[in-house]
Design a protein around this motif. Structure first.
Motif, PDB file in Angstrom:
ATOM      1  N   ASP A  31       0.836  -1.196   0.000  1.00 34.43           N
ATOM      2  CA  ASP A  31       0.000   0.000   0.000  1.00 34.43           C
ATOM      3  C   ASP A  31       0.876   1.253   0.000  1.00 34.43           C
ATOM      4  N   VAL A  32       0.653   2.133  -0.968  1.00 31.24           N
ATOM      5  CA  VAL A  32       1.470   3.341  -1.108  1.00 31.24           C
ATOM      6  C   VAL A  32       1.365   4.243   0.121  1.00 31.24           C
ATOM      7  N   LEU A  33       0.248   4.183   0.822  1.00 37.83           N
ATOM      8  CA  LEU A  33       0.071   5.029   1.996  1.00 37.83           C
ATOM      9  C   LEU A  33       0.999   4.642   3.146  1.00 37.83           C
ATOM     10  N   GLN A  34       1.550   3.432   3.104  1.00 39.15           N
ATOM     11  CA  GLN A  34       2.472   2.992   4.148  1.00 39.15           C
ATOM     12  C   GLN A  34       3.931   3.236   3.778  1.00 39.15           C
ATOM     13  N   VAL A  35       4.188   3.661   2.542  1.00 36.37           N
ATOM     14  CA  VAL A  35       5.558   3.900   2.088  1.00 36.37           C
ATOM     15  C   VAL A  35       5.945   5.341   2.402  1.00 36.37           C
ATOM     16  N   GLN A  36       7.017   5.499   3.158  1.00 35.63           N
ATOM     17  CA  GLN A  36       7.514   6.822   3.507  1.00 35.63           C
ATOM     18  C   GLN A  36       8.487   7.342   2.448  1.00 35.63           C
ATOM     19  N   GLU A  37       9.407   6.475   2.029  1.00 33.62           N
ATOM     20  CA  GLU A  37      10.379   6.847   1.001  1.00 33.62           C
ATOM     21  C   GLU A  37      11.115   5.607   0.523  1.00 33.62           C
ATOM     22  N   VAL A  38      11.871   5.791  -0.554  1.00 36.43           N
ATOM     23  CA  VAL A  38      12.665   4.714  -1.131  1.00 36.43           C
ATOM     24  C   VAL A  38      14.109   5.208  -1.192  1.00 36.43           C
ATOM     25  N   LEU A  39      15.024   4.411  -0.627  1.00 37.51           N
ATOM     26  CA  LEU A  39      16.433   4.802  -0.545  1.00 37.51           C
ATOM     27  C   LEU A  39      17.320   3.843  -1.324  1.00 37.51           C
ATOM     28  N   LYS A  40      18.440   4.383  -1.825  1.00 41.80           N
ATOM     29  CA  LYS A  40      19.482   3.495  -2.327  1.00 41.80           C
ATOM     30  C   LYS A  40      20.055   2.769  -1.124  1.00 41.80           C
ATOM     31  N   VAL A  41      20.615   1.592  -1.360  1.00 40.99           N
ATOM     32  CA  VAL A  41      21.174   0.800  -0.269  1.00 40.99           C
ATOM     33  C   VAL A  41      22.365   1.553   0.319  1.00 40.99           C
ATOM     34  N   THR A  42      22.351   1.668   1.622  1.00 41.07           N
ATOM     35  CA  THR A  42      23.402   2.341   2.361  1.00 41.07           C
ATOM     36  C   THR A  42      24.010   1.358   3.341  1.00 41.07           C
ATOM     37  N   GLU A  43      24.997   1.793   4.083  1.00 43.10           N
ATOM     38  CA  GLU A  43      25.622   0.901   5.059  1.00 43.10           C
ATOM     39  C   GLU A  43      24.626   0.547   6.155  1.00 43.10           C
ATOM     40  N   ILE A  44      24.507  -0.750   6.407  1.00 41.39           N
ATOM     41  CA  ILE A  44      23.587  -1.270   7.423  1.00 41.39           C
ATOM     42  C   ILE A  44      24.431  -1.852   8.549  1.00 41.39           C
ATOM     43  N   ALA A  45      24.259  -1.313   9.751  1.00 35.29           N
ATOM     44  CA  ALA A  45      25.016  -1.800  10.910  1.00 35.29           C
ATOM     45  C   ALA A  45      24.338  -3.049  11.463  1.00 35.29           C
ATOM     46  N   PRO A  46      25.071  -4.156  11.541  1.00 43.09           N
ATOM     47  CA  PRO A  46      24.461  -5.386  12.067  1.00 43.09           C
ATOM     48  C   PRO A  46      24.139  -5.270  13.555  1.00 43.09           C
ATOM     49  N   VAL A  47      23.133  -6.013  13.976  1.00 42.01           N
ATOM     50  CA  VAL A  47      22.732  -6.068  15.380  1.00 42.01           C
ATOM     51  C   VAL A  47      22.802  -7.537  15.794  1.00 42.01           C
ATOM     52  N   PRO A  48      23.631  -7.857  16.785  1.00 38.82           N
ATOM     53  CA  PRO A  48      23.746  -9.260  17.194  1.00 38.82           C
ATOM     54  C   PRO A  48      22.486  -9.777  17.886  1.00 38.82           C
ATOM     55  N   GLY A  49      22.237 -11.073  17.689  1.00 36.04           N
ATOM     56  CA  GLY A  49      21.165 -11.743  18.410  1.00 36.04           C
ATOM     57  C   GLY A  49      19.770 -11.532  17.867  1.00 36.04           C
ATOM     58  N   VAL A  50      19.651 -11.031  16.638  1.00 37.55           N
ATOM     59  CA  VAL A  50      18.319 -10.828  16.048  1.00 37.55           C
ATOM     60  C   VAL A  50      18.041 -11.943  15.041  1.00 37.55           C
ATOM     61  N   PRO A  51      16.776 -12.134  14.660  1.00 35.73           N
ATOM     62  CA  PRO A  51      16.456 -13.152  13.641  1.00 35.73           C
ATOM     63  C   PRO A  51      17.239 -12.893  12.343  1.00 35.73           C
ATOM     64  N   ASN A  52      17.484 -13.948  11.568  1.00 38.17           N
ATOM     65  CA  ASN A  52      18.337 -13.829  10.382  1.00 38.17           C
ATOM     66  C   ASN A  52      17.774 -12.899   9.312  1.00 38.17           C
ATOM     67  N   TYR A  53      16.476 -12.633   9.310  1.00 44.01           N
ATOM     68  CA  TYR A  53      15.917 -11.747   8.289  1.00 44.01           C
ATOM     69  C   TYR A  53      16.123 -10.266   8.615  1.00 44.01           C
ATOM     70  N   ILE A  54      16.598  -9.972   9.820  1.00 43.34           N
ATOM     71  CA  ILE A  54      16.896  -8.583  10.170  1.00 43.34           C
ATOM     72  C   ILE A  54      18.357  -8.316   9.839  1.00 43.34           C
ATOM     73  N   LEU A  55      18.569  -7.405   8.874  1.00 40.68           N
ATOM     74  CA  LEU A  55      19.919  -7.097   8.426  1.00 40.68           C
ATOM     75  C   LEU A  55      20.652  -6.218   9.422  1.00 40.68           C
ATOM     76  N   GLY A  56      19.922  -5.348  10.100  1.00 36.44           N
ATOM     77  CA  GLY A  56      20.541  -4.435  11.051  1.00 36.44           C
ATOM     78  C   GLY A  56      19.796  -3.123  11.088  1.00 36.44           C
ATOM     79  N   ILE A  57      20.549  -2.048  11.347  1.00 38.52           N
ATOM     80  CA  ILE A  57      19.935  -0.736  11.474  1.00 38.52           C
ATOM     81  C   ILE A  57      20.660   0.288  10.599  1.00 38.52           C
ATOM     82  N   ILE A  58      19.923   1.329  10.235  1.00 36.46           N
ATOM     83  CA  ILE A  58      20.508   2.464   9.525  1.00 36.46           C
ATOM     84  C   ILE A  58      20.113   3.734  10.266  1.00 36.46           C
ATOM     85  N   ASN A  59      20.883   4.782  10.018  1.00 31.61           N
ATOM     86  CA  ASN A  59      20.564   6.094  10.559  1.00 31.61           C
ATOM     87  C   ASN A  59      19.876   6.866   9.445  1.00 31.61           C
ATOM     88  N   LEU A  60      18.619   7.222   9.678  1.00 27.37           N
ATOM     89  CA  LEU A  60      17.853   7.968   8.686  1.00 27.37           C
ATOM     90  C   LEU A  60      17.538   9.342   9.269  1.00 27.37           C
TER      91      LEU A  60
END
Length: 161
Positions: A31-60
């Motif tokens: 749903d377009v109403l749930q999309v805030q923006e679309v970004l090019k892939v940036t550096e993603i900081a990993p977070v230990p101990g999370v499920p494998n589908y979570i890549l990590g976090i970014i600073n937006l």
């Protein structure tokens, strides 16, 4: 904007806008109403101990946003990001989350009456996220429920990263 067709009732013009994207050669839409923006892939900081589908976090712009791998979450084979890969920032329950997708295509209008119920096919991991299916001359588009995509016990553990 197009004018309503003469003789059509309001229900036939009932449609919603969706952002389409690809994962593993398939077209998906949210749903377009749930999309805030679309970004090019940036550096993603990993977070230990999370499920494998979570890549990590970014600073937006000062906000920490959790990024999930759309392929892994849907039970699809891994693929390294390419120049076409994007992070789609979505809003679910007033929380921004990023989803890594293979590419983002366009915003489309889909008539509500043209959305078929989710078929009982595919693996359990991906089929539980399907809201419905839209068939057009361009092929099938799988409509994804973001609420279902982000509503399990594993996800609840990491919502507040």
């Amino acid at each position: 904007m197009t004018a309503p067709q003469q003789g059509s009732d309001a229900k036939s013009n009932d449609s919603s806008s969706f952002v389409t994207f690809s994962l593993a050669e398939e077209t998906y839409a949210i749903d377009v109403l749930q999309v805030q923006e679309v970004l090019k892939v940036t550096e993603i900081a990993p977070v230990p101990g999370v499920p494998n589908y979570i890549l990590g976090i970014i600073n937006l712009r000062g906000d920490v946003v959790t990024v999930i791998d759309g392929r892994r979450r849907m039970g699809l084979p891994d693929q390294a990001p390419t120049d076409q890969s994007r992070i789609v920032i979505i809003d679910v329950d007033n929380q921004n989350v990023g989803i890594l997708v293979d590419s983002v295509a366009e915003v489309v209008q889909i008539p509500s009456k043209s959305i078929d119920p989710a078929p009982a096919v595919g693996n359990d991991q991906s089929s539980r996220f399907i809201l419905g299916v839209y068939s057009s001359s361009d092929g099938l588009t799988i409509l994804i429920s973001l609420e279902k995509l982000l509503s399990d016990e594993e996800w609840e553990l990491v919502r507040n990263i």
